[in-house]
Design a protein around this motif. Structure first.
Motif, PDB file in Angstrom:
ATOM      1  N   MET A   1       0.842  -1.180   0.000  1.00 27.40           N
ATOM      2  CA  MET A   1       0.000   0.000   0.000  1.00 27.40           C
ATOM      3  C   MET A   1       0.884   1.240   0.000  1.00 27.40           C
ATOM      4  SD  MET A   1      -3.308  -0.962   2.314  1.00 27.40           S
ATOM      5  CE  MET A   1      -2.610  -1.776   3.717  1.00 27.40           C
ATOM      6  N   LYS A   2       1.588   1.400  -1.084  1.00 24.42           N
ATOM      7  CA  LYS A   2       2.525   2.506  -1.217  1.00 24.42           C
ATOM      8  C   LYS A   2       1.799   3.757  -1.707  1.00 24.42           C
ATOM      9  CE  LYS A   2       6.860   3.730  -3.300  1.00 24.42           C
ATOM     10  NZ  LYS A   2       7.612   3.705  -4.517  1.00 24.42           N
ATOM     11  N   LEU A   3       2.211   4.883  -1.161  1.00 24.68           N
ATOM     12  CA  LEU A   3       1.656   6.175  -1.571  1.00 24.68           C
ATOM     13  C   LEU A   3       2.698   6.916  -2.399  1.00 24.68           C
ATOM     14  CD1 LEU A   3       0.160   7.142   1.897  1.00 24.68           C
ATOM     15  CD2 LEU A   3      -1.074   6.226  -0.049  1.00 24.68           C
ATOM     16  N   GLU A   4       2.228   7.785  -3.294  1.00 19.53           N
ATOM     17  CA  GLU A   4       3.151   8.530  -4.141  1.00 19.53           C
ATOM     18  C   GLU A   4       3.821   9.647  -3.335  1.00 19.53           C
ATOM     19  OE1 GLU A   4      -0.889  10.259  -4.426  1.00 19.53           O
ATOM     20  OE2 GLU A   4      -0.128   8.257  -4.732  1.00 19.53           O
ATOM     21  N   ASN A   5       5.016  10.040  -3.798  1.00 20.81           N
ATOM     22  CA  ASN A   5       5.712  11.118  -3.104  1.00 20.81           C
ATOM     23  C   ASN A   5       5.343  12.465  -3.723  1.00 20.81           C
ATOM     24  OD1 ASN A   5       7.423  11.681  -5.337  1.00 20.81           O
ATOM     25  ND2 ASN A   5       8.834  10.063  -4.695  1.00 20.81           N
ATOM     26  N   ARG A   6       5.904  13.518  -3.188  1.00 21.94           N
ATOM     27  CA  ARG A   6       5.494  14.866  -3.611  1.00 21.94           C
ATOM     28  C   ARG A   6       5.930  15.222  -5.027  1.00 21.94           C
ATOM     29  NH1 ARG A   6       9.582  19.118  -0.953  1.00 21.94           N
ATOM     30  NH2 ARG A   6      11.443  17.858  -1.203  1.00 21.94           N
ATOM     31  N   ARG A   7       6.893  14.508  -5.577  1.00 18.09           N
ATOM     32  CA  ARG A   7       7.336  14.783  -6.943  1.00 18.09           C
ATOM     33  C   ARG A   7       6.457  14.097  -7.986  1.00 18.09           C
ATOM     34  NH1 ARG A   7      11.825  14.353  -3.821  1.00 18.09           N
ATOM     35  NH2 ARG A   7      13.157  16.192  -3.751  1.00 18.09           N
ATOM     36  N   GLN A   8       5.650  13.167  -7.551  1.00 17.45           N
ATOM     37  CA  GLN A   8       4.752  12.467  -8.467  1.00 17.45           C
ATOM     38  C   GLN A   8       3.408  13.186  -8.535  1.00 17.45           C
ATOM     39  OE1 GLN A   8       4.958   8.713  -6.396  1.00 17.45           O
ATOM     40  NE2 GLN A   8       6.180   7.815  -8.042  1.00 17.45           N
ATOM     41  N   VAL A  96      -5.298   4.359  10.100  1.00 19.26           N
ATOM     42  CA  VAL A  96      -5.177   3.564   8.874  1.00 19.26           C
ATOM     43  C   VAL A  96      -6.290   3.936   7.903  1.00 19.26           C
ATOM     44  CG1 VAL A  96      -5.455   1.220   7.950  1.00 19.26           C
ATOM     45  CG2 VAL A  96      -3.935   1.618   9.862  1.00 19.26           C
ATOM     46  N   PHE A  97      -7.508   4.068   8.398  1.00 21.68           N
ATOM     47  CA  PHE A  97      -8.636   4.368   7.527  1.00 21.68           C
ATOM     48  C   PHE A  97      -8.504   5.740   6.867  1.00 21.68           C
ATOM     49  CE2 PHE A  97     -12.892   6.083   6.732  1.00 21.68           C
ATOM     50  CZ  PHE A  97     -13.352   5.128   5.840  1.00 21.68           C
ATOM     51  N   PHE A  98      -8.044   6.743   7.630  1.00 24.24           N
ATOM     52  CA  PHE A  98      -7.983   8.101   7.104  1.00 24.24           C
ATOM     53  C   PHE A  98      -6.683   8.432   6.381  1.00 24.24           C
ATOM     54  CE2 PHE A  98     -11.452   8.808  10.179  1.00 24.24           C
ATOM     55  CZ  PHE A  98     -12.361   9.365   9.314  1.00 24.24           C
ATOM     56  N   THR A  99      -5.712   7.523   6.376  1.00 25.48           N
ATOM     57  CA  THR A  99      -4.429   7.782   5.721  1.00 25.48           C
ATOM     58  C   THR A  99      -4.563   8.198   4.260  1.00 25.48           C
ATOM     59  OG1 THR A  99      -3.175   6.396   7.227  1.00 25.48           O
ATOM     60  CG2 THR A  99      -2.238   6.725   5.037  1.00 25.48           C
ATOM     61  N   ARG A 104      -3.997  12.405   0.313  1.00 23.50           N
ATOM     62  CA  ARG A 104      -4.433  13.050  -0.934  1.00 23.50           C
ATOM     63  C   ARG A 104      -4.574  14.556  -0.749  1.00 23.50           C
ATOM     64  NH1 ARG A 104      -6.388  11.430  -5.858  1.00 23.50           N
ATOM     65  NH2 ARG A 104      -7.817  12.876  -6.905  1.00 23.50           N
ATOM     66  N   LEU A 105      -5.174  14.977   0.352  1.00 19.22           N
ATOM     67  CA  LEU A 105      -5.324  16.414   0.607  1.00 19.22           C
ATOM     68  C   LEU A 105      -3.971  17.108   0.713  1.00 19.22           C
ATOM     69  CD1 LEU A 105      -8.244  16.413   3.192  1.00 19.22           C
ATOM     70  CD2 LEU A 105      -8.343  17.126   0.804  1.00 19.22           C
ATOM     71  N   LEU A 106      -3.067  16.510   1.482  1.00 21.46           N
ATOM     72  CA  LEU A 106      -1.737  17.103   1.621  1.00 21.46           C
ATOM     73  C   LEU A 106      -0.965  17.041   0.308  1.00 21.46           C
ATOM     74  CD1 LEU A 106      -0.708  15.776   5.137  1.00 21.46           C
ATOM     75  CD2 LEU A 106      -1.440  18.093   4.517  1.00 21.46           C
ATOM     76  N   HIS A 107      -1.144  15.969  -0.434  1.00 21.74           N
ATOM     77  CA  HIS A 107      -0.437  15.829  -1.705  1.00 21.74           C
ATOM     78  C   HIS A 107      -0.913  16.873  -2.717  1.00 21.74           C
ATOM     79  CE1 HIS A 107       2.130  13.594  -4.416  1.00 21.74           C
ATOM     80  NE2 HIS A 107       1.178  13.640  -5.335  1.00 21.74           N
ATOM     81  N   ILE A 108      -2.187  17.142  -2.755  1.00 22.54           N
ATOM     82  CA  ILE A 108      -2.716  18.164  -3.663  1.00 22.54           C
ATOM     83  C   ILE A 108      -2.130  19.531  -3.322  1.00 22.54           C
ATOM     84  CG2 ILE A 108      -4.817  19.454  -4.244  1.00 22.54           C
ATOM     85  CD1 ILE A 108      -6.306  16.756  -4.091  1.00 22.54           C
ATOM     86  N   LEU A 109      -1.957  19.793  -2.040  1.00 19.59           N
ATOM     87  CA  LEU A 109      -1.414  21.094  -1.619  1.00 19.59           C
ATOM     88  C   LEU A 109       0.085  21.221  -1.877  1.00 19.59           C
ATOM     89  CD1 LEU A 109      -3.300  21.528   1.760  1.00 19.59           C
ATOM     90  CD2 LEU A 109      -3.776  22.677  -0.407  1.00 19.59           C
ATOM     91  N   HIS A 110       0.798  20.093  -1.948  1.00 19.29           N
ATOM     92  CA  HIS A 110       2.251  20.159  -2.044  1.00 19.29           C
ATOM     93  C   HIS A 110       2.847  19.636  -3.332  1.00 19.29           C
ATOM     94  CE1 HIS A 110       1.720  20.417   2.359  1.00 19.29           C
ATOM     95  NE2 HIS A 110       2.691  21.290   2.225  1.00 19.29           N
ATOM     96  N   VAL A 111       2.042  19.363  -4.333  1.00 20.26           N
ATOM     97  CA  VAL A 111       2.571  18.864  -5.603  1.00 20.26           C
ATOM     98  C   VAL A 111       3.428  19.954  -6.253  1.00 20.26           C
ATOM     99  CG1 VAL A 111       1.877  18.384  -7.989  1.00 20.26           C
ATOM    100  CG2 VAL A 111       0.833  17.144  -6.125  1.00 20.26           C
ATOM    101  N   GLU A 112       4.622  19.555  -6.690  1.00 19.33           N
ATOM    102  CA  GLU A 112       5.499  20.496  -7.370  1.00 19.33           C
ATOM    103  C   GLU A 112       5.039  20.631  -8.809  1.00 19.33           C
ATOM    104  OE1 GLU A 112       9.519  19.248  -6.971  1.00 19.33           O
ATOM    105  OE2 GLU A 112       9.507  19.485  -4.798  1.00 19.33           O
TER     106      GLU A 112
END
Length: 118
Positions: A1-8, A96-99, A104-112
């Protein structure tokens, strides 16, 4: 269950829903294990019926408190240990449920952004 990093890039919404389902199933599995552990323990140590054991385990796991008073020392020890476990398990299962949602919310805010998107 890998999540994408901020560069993706942020994953498409259908992929996010699949990820949310996987994390939800994993959290549900943890809930089943925790309730089963409590139900079996209360039935064995507390000498109460299966239905009352299940009710007691659910109430303790969600933080609502005990329903039946434990009378034997072993039942009291199990109840205490299960209550301690339940406090940690409830918070962990919630995390675990809210991860995927928080990620996604944090990733949308920090995508380069690349130069093409500027």
């Amino acid at each position: 269950m890998k999540l994408e990093n901020r560069r993706q890039k942020v994953v498409p919404f259908p992929h996010f829903l699949v990820r949310l389902g996987r994390y939800g199933l994993f959290a549900f599995g943890l809930i089943l294990i925790s309730v089963s552990l409590g139900t079996i323990g209360y039935h064995h140590f507390g000498k109460i019926s299966w239905l009352d054991s299940f009710h007691m385990a659910c109430m303790i796991l969600t933080g609502m408190g005990p329903v039946v008073e434990m009378t034997t020392p072993t039942a009291k020890i199990f109840s205490s240990l299960y209550a301690l476990y339940s406090g940690v398990a409830f918070l962990s299962i919630t995390a675990v449920f809210f991860t995927p949602i928080i990620h996604r919310l944090l990733h949308i805010l920090h995508v380069e952004q690349t130069e093409d998107e500027n």
